[in-house]
Design a protein around this motif. Structure first.
Motif, PDB file in Angstrom:
ATOM      1  N   CYS A 312       0.878  -1.260  -0.048  1.00 51.65           N
ATOM      2  CA  CYS A 312      -0.064   0.013   0.032  1.00 51.65           C
ATOM      3  C   CYS A 312       0.916   1.116   0.204  1.00 51.65           C
ATOM      4  N   GLU A 314       0.094   4.273   0.332  1.00 51.38           N
ATOM      5  CA  GLU A 314      -0.354   5.058   0.941  1.00 51.38           C
ATOM      6  C   GLU A 314       0.072   5.060   2.535  1.00 51.38           C
ATOM      7  N   SER A 315       0.021   3.687   3.158  1.00 48.61           N
ATOM      8  CA  SER A 315       0.178   3.558   4.401  1.00 48.61           C
ATOM      9  C   SER A 315       1.641   2.731   4.698  1.00 48.61           C
ATOM     10  N   CYS A 325      -6.009  -2.458   1.568  1.00 45.89           N
ATOM     11  CA  CYS A 325      -4.933  -2.289   2.626  1.00 45.89           C
ATOM     12  C   CYS A 325      -5.629  -2.330   3.867  1.00 45.89           C
ATOM     13  N   LEU A 327      -5.016  -1.441   6.904  1.00 48.54           N
ATOM     14  CA  LEU A 327      -4.595  -0.235   7.433  1.00 48.54           C
ATOM     15  C   LEU A 327      -5.433   1.236   7.067  1.00 48.54           C
ATOM     16  N   CYS A 328      -5.676   1.239   5.941  1.00 43.57           N
ATOM     17  CA  CYS A 328      -6.260   2.573   5.253  1.00 43.57           C
ATOM     18  C   CYS A 328      -7.248   2.264   4.473  1.00 43.57           C
TER      19      CYS A 328
HETATM   20 ZN   LIG Z   1      -2.871   1.220   3.423  1.00 39.78          ZN
END
Ligand SMILES: [Zn+2]
Length: 385
Positions: A312, A314-315, A325, A327-328
């Motif tokens: 991911c 992003e995270s 993902c 987490l996000c």
């Molecule tokens: Zn993420």
């Protein structure tokens, strides 16, 4: 050979809004003749950027200039092993072409900064060694780094000519021998003084001593306390007949042995941490999770190991599989080699990465890591395999 100055220059480069093109091409089975084909197919990946309207005019111009310059790289036919790395920002006046002593995967990246991690990972493998070849009257010091040997200096001390004992009385013979021993001792002290100066001035990690097998142990006794732990090994060589190539080969074998020993020690340390329940991760799933939460202090990777997975962007979540993902909630990006993404993440968080070539238990686990803190529970159930 790559110097610290070159690495620093590449690391420090700041082109503002201008992008940097970083390219790595390794010498493969087809040798140096295939390099320009490899480089052209890498450049092909970034050609669309020359016309990418989302980039500014100068950025596009810069990339066009980079591509032209890289297309016309010179001296590729001389790169017989290892890899070529290029860092270019033509509008920002950056162009560095370096030869890496070990092959890396072919890759190209256009980013705000130079992508130096593959280069740094290769350089981590190399130890700067000081090699001294010594006999009873002369000594020469060399530096071995990145497969190259260069002479640093030497000492020549007067020694007694080979004494002709015929016709001498026992007592005198004894005196001649004592005198010769004194001269040898003085010579050894001079040679050690040179070593001491070299170690104070340079950044040598290792010391390697070559010479006659019956003289080297005596010489080692002359080493001061602070140089003794630096001794990585000794080898047998005749100073009068040895060529620099002989010295290099002998010293390289010792450095290689030292590196393998070091790898075995590191693997042992991580296994010891696991056994004593101190923060550590063993195996791909735990190491990827540890990388996702920036817990990795030192990552050990079995050399040549690769594994597909997901990232991911992003995270920073890393895993073997998963479209979303945890987490996000964003979609993940698939990657051919999630271990490489892990290594990048570890270096990005200030950790270290070591590729292990030695035959150790790491072969069963592929990756292992010393952690900064115990791992929190993983957000997804363990994949069944
Ligand atoms: Zn993420």
């Amino acid at each position: 050979m790559i110097t610290t100055e070159t690495v620093d220059r590449i690391l420090r480069f700041n082109g503002g809004d201008l992008p940097v093109v970083s390219l790595y091409a390794g010498v493969g089975r087809d040798g140096p003749t295939a390099l320009s084909t490899q480089i052209n197919s890498l450049l092909h990946e970034i050609r669309p950027l020359e016309r990418d309207g989302s980039l500014g005019r100068r950025a596009r111009l810069s990339i066009r200039g980079d591509i032209e310059r890289i297309e016309n790289l010179e001296g590729l036919e001389r790169v017989e092993t290892g890899a070529v790395a290029v860092f270019s920002c033509s509008e920002g006046d950056l162009f560095e072409q370096v030869v890496l002593p070990r092959a890396v995967r072919d890759r190209i990246m256009v980013d705000a900064t130079a992508w130096v991690r593959p280069m740094l990972a290769v350089l981590d493998e190399y130890h700067r060694a000081c090699v001294m070849v010594v006999d009873r009257r002369s000594a020469s010091a060399w530096e071995l780094y990145q497969d190259e040997l260069r002479e640093l200096g030497g000492v020549q001390d007067p020694a007694l000519r080979k004494p002709n004992y015929a016709g001498w009385y026992g007592l005198t013979e004894h005196r001649v021998r004592n005198r010769a021993d004194d001269l040898t001792k003085r010579h050894y002290r001079n040679a050690v003084r040179l070593l001491d100066e070299l170690f104070r001035a340079g950044d040598h990690e290792l010391l390697i001593i070559g010479g006659h097998p019956e003289e080297v142990p005596t010489f080692l006794d002359f080493l001061p306390q602070h140089l003794r732990p630096k001794v990585a090994g000794t080898f047998t060589v005749d100073l009068r007949t040895a060529t620099p190539a002989d010295i290099r080969h002998s010293a390289e074998r010792i450095v290689e042995q030292y590196e393998r020993d070091e790898e075995r020690r590191w693997v042992g340390e991580v296994l010891e941490r696991v056994a004593t329940r101190r923060p550590a991760a063993l195996g791909l799933d735990d190491c990827l999770w540890a990388g996702s939460v920036a817990a990795v202090q030192a990552l050990l990777v079995q050399d040549e190991a690769t594994a597909p997975g997901v990232v991911c962007d992003e995270s920073g979540w890393l895993a073997r599989s998963g479209d979303t993902c945890p987490l996000c909630g964003r979609p993940t990006r698939r990657t051919e080699d999630v271990i490489d993404e892990l290594a990048d993440a570890v270096i990005g968080e200030g950790g270290s990465v070591e590729h292990v070539l030695a035959d150790t238990e790491l072969k069963d686990h592929i990756v292992a890591a010393s952690l900064r803190f115990p791992l929190p529970p993983r957000p997804t159930p363990e994949p069944r395999s």
